[in-house]
Design a protein around this motif. Structure first.
Motif, mmCIF file in Angstrom:
data_model
loop_
_atom_site.group_PDB
_atom_site.id
_atom_site.type_symbol
_atom_site.label_atom_id
_atom_site.label_comp_id
_atom_site.label_asym_id
_atom_site.label_seq_id
_atom_site.Cartn_x
_atom_site.Cartn_y
_atom_site.Cartn_z
ATOM 1 N N LYS A 203 0.822 -1.201 0.000
ATOM 2 C CA LYS A 203 0.000 0.000 0.000
ATOM 3 C C LYS A 203 0.869 1.271 0.000
ATOM 4 N N THR A 204 1.833 1.303 0.921
ATOM 5 C CA THR A 204 2.701 2.475 0.996
ATOM 6 C C THR A 204 3.505 2.625 -0.298
ATOM 7 N N HIS A 205 3.987 1.515 -0.792
ATOM 8 C CA HIS A 205 4.761 1.547 -2.042
ATOM 9 C C HIS A 205 3.937 2.198 -3.168
ATOM 10 N N ILE B 103 -1.828 10.158 2.797
ATOM 11 C CA ILE B 103 -1.907 9.889 4.235
ATOM 12 C C ILE B 103 -2.043 8.392 4.486
ATOM 13 N N ASP B 104 -1.075 7.878 5.223
ATOM 14 C CA ASP B 104 -0.858 6.436 5.337
ATOM 15 C C ASP B 104 -1.426 5.886 6.650
ATOM 16 N N ASP B 105 -2.047 4.723 6.562
ATOM 17 C CA ASP B 105 -2.552 4.024 7.750
ATOM 18 C C ASP B 105 -3.585 4.826 8.531
ATOM 19 N N ILE B 106 -4.635 5.214 7.845
ATOM 20 C CA ILE B 106 -5.664 6.092 8.407
ATOM 21 C C ILE B 106 -6.424 5.416 9.546
ATOM 22 N N VAL C 23 5.108 -9.091 1.917
ATOM 23 C CA VAL C 23 6.210 -8.877 0.984
ATOM 24 C C VAL C 23 7.414 -8.233 1.679
ATOM 25 N N ARG C 24 7.119 -7.498 2.741
ATOM 26 C CA ARG C 24 8.214 -6.822 3.447
ATOM 27 C C ARG C 24 9.259 -7.831 3.923
ATOM 28 N N GLU C 25 8.783 -9.019 4.274
ATOM 29 C CA GLU C 25 9.721 -10.039 4.753
ATOM 30 C C GLU C 25 10.697 -10.484 3.681
HETATM 31 MG MG MG Z 1 2.396 0.904 4.849
#
Ligand code: MG
Ligand code: ADP
Length: 435
Positions: A146-148, A200-203, A299-301
């Protein structure tokens, strides 16, 4: 690239991404003022300058020395002691953009069935800011990109010279409190209302924080009213975020709501290949496949694993082969699964199949229950360290042979029925990520 930029780039490799983005990235090297034994950098403010001075002067000087073969002293000037070529505006823009990760681009984002809808939505917003979907709301589990994606749009806008603000709810909240305390809310409001694009991330973290929700509501209205693009992410659909004002909830759905699902095997493989390319790690096909199956969905892992593999292989002077990979990943797998318990797997399956957890553990023989029970047992065996006798006890079955019979049945079904297999894999993914 000048030598100053080269040095900062090398420094980037040695420090954390956050430190780089927050501090080092804000430095501007002054080619004219610098000489072969003096390096001059501009910093946007005293805080950043002092911080870098105390922590990195030596390292930077050392990196210059390695390139020039002479001792180099490093000097940091503030922008207001500036030489005219560096406009304050430019530096200010840099500060505001400092948190966008430059490698979060559309090119680096691998698209598959699980994320193609969200990808297409963000892409089209990036081509027509404020015009198509406003706000764009993306939601999905941890580490699914999402952030990506949101920053990929941010990078496009930033390259067009737009003022982009990327913020997490946490930062927004801290800033809000700080300005409130210092009685300079106008500055806060001006900052957020003057940008061209707000990411705006992680609302979901706005939940139950009334005052900041109120403030965010007005920011939202002001931006939306002037056609400025807003992109929001969350871990859930707006409707499912508890403790969120109705008016915010409904506004979040005004534009487009798009979800991201855990990646399928194919997508995971593509992502790993991409990460290998970016991080310059070479892995054989069977290792890539292995990692893709081991990592359920986050995916971060994958990035963590690649750097771990790389580091270990260098430390121990061995090539990365499948056996080595399995060894390195052993801890990771256990870690991933450590917090999955029989109870929460049972609850998750029950929720997904719309029955009661107690029914799964009962002796009920209806088709639905038998089906649900078999799946739960299979998942418990796959995802936890419990032995067959322990499972038999938990599921109120006679003994371990009943469990082994169930497992055999499921394996047979998976072998003969591709749809069933996919369904089980999906459920495994879902449960492994939700805990
Ligand atoms: Mg994120
Ligand atoms: P989220 O915000 O959903 O928790 P992130 O956007 O932080 O997840 O993604 C976690 C990591 O996984 C990042 O390094 C990101 O680049 C990477 N990633 C996630 N999805 C993809 C994808 N489809 N292609 C390439 N990288 C991805």
């Amino acid at each position: 690239m000048n030598i100053g930029q080269e040095v900062l780039k090398e420094l980037k490799e040695e420090i954390t991404e956050t430190e780089y983005n927050r501090y080092i990235k804000q430095l501007v090297y002054d080619v004219k003022k610098s000489t072969s034994d003096l390096a001059v950098f501009y910093a946007p403010n005293a805080l950043i300058s002092n911080w870098i001075k105390s922590k990195y002067t030596e390292k930077i000087s050392h990196l210059f020395e390695r390139k020039n073969n002479t001792k180099v002293s490093v000097k940091f000037l503030l922008v207001n002691q500036k030489n005219e070529r560096i406009s304050t505006q430019k530096i200010l823009q840099k500060v505001q953009h400092s948190l966008l990760n430059p490698s979060h681009t559309f090119d680096n984002f691998m698209v598959g069935g699980s994320n193609q809808f969200a990808y297409a939505a963000v892409k089209s917003v990036s081509e027509q800011a404020g015009k198509v979907y406003n706000p764009l709301f993306i939601y999905g589990g941890v580490g699914l990109g999402k952030t990506h994606l949101m920053q990929a749009a941010g990078n496009v806008f930033q390259n067009q010279g737009k003022i982009v603000i990327y913020t997490t709810v946490e930062q927004f909240l801290n800033e809000f409190i700080r300005h409130l305390r210092n009685k300079n809310m106008e500055r806060f409001q001006e900052k957020y209302r003057k940008c061209d694009v707000l990411l705006i991330d992680d609302i979901q973290f706005l939940s139950n924080k009334e005052a900041v929700q109120e403030e965010f509501f007005h920011t939202f209205e002001a931006l939306k009213g002037t056609g400025k693009q807003i992109i929001i992410t969350a871990d859930k659909h707006p409707k499912q975020i508890a403790g969120l004002e109705k008016r915010l909830q409904s506004r979040f759905e005004w534009g487009l709501v798009a979800d991201i699902q855990p990646p399928e095997l194919e997508t995971k493989i593509a992502i790993i290949e991409k990460k290998c390319e970016i991080n310059k790690v070479t892995l054989s096909k069977d290792i890539i496949n292995y990692i893709a199956t081991v990592i359920e969905s986050n995916v971060r892992e994958i990035e963590g694993i690649l750097s771990k593999l790389h580091a270990y292989s260098q430390l121990m002077h061995v090539d990365i082969d499948l056996k080595f990979t399995k060894n390195v990943l052993k801890d990771q797998i256990q870690e991933n699964r450590a917090n999955l318990t029989l109870d929460n797997i049972t609850q998750d399956v029950a929720k997904n199949l719309n029955i009661k957890p107690s029914e799964i553990r009962s002796k009920g023989r209806t088709r639905n229950l038998v089906y649900a029970r078999r799946i739960t047992i299979y998942l418990c065996r796959e995802l936890t360290q419990n032995t067959m006798p322990q499972l038999a006890q938990y599921f109120n079955m006679k003994d371990h042979t009943a469990i082994s019979h169930t497992l055999k049945k499921i394996n047979e079904l998976m072998k003969n029925d591709e749809d069933f297999k996919v369904k089980i894999k999906e459920l495994t993914n879902k449960i492994a990520t939700s805990n």
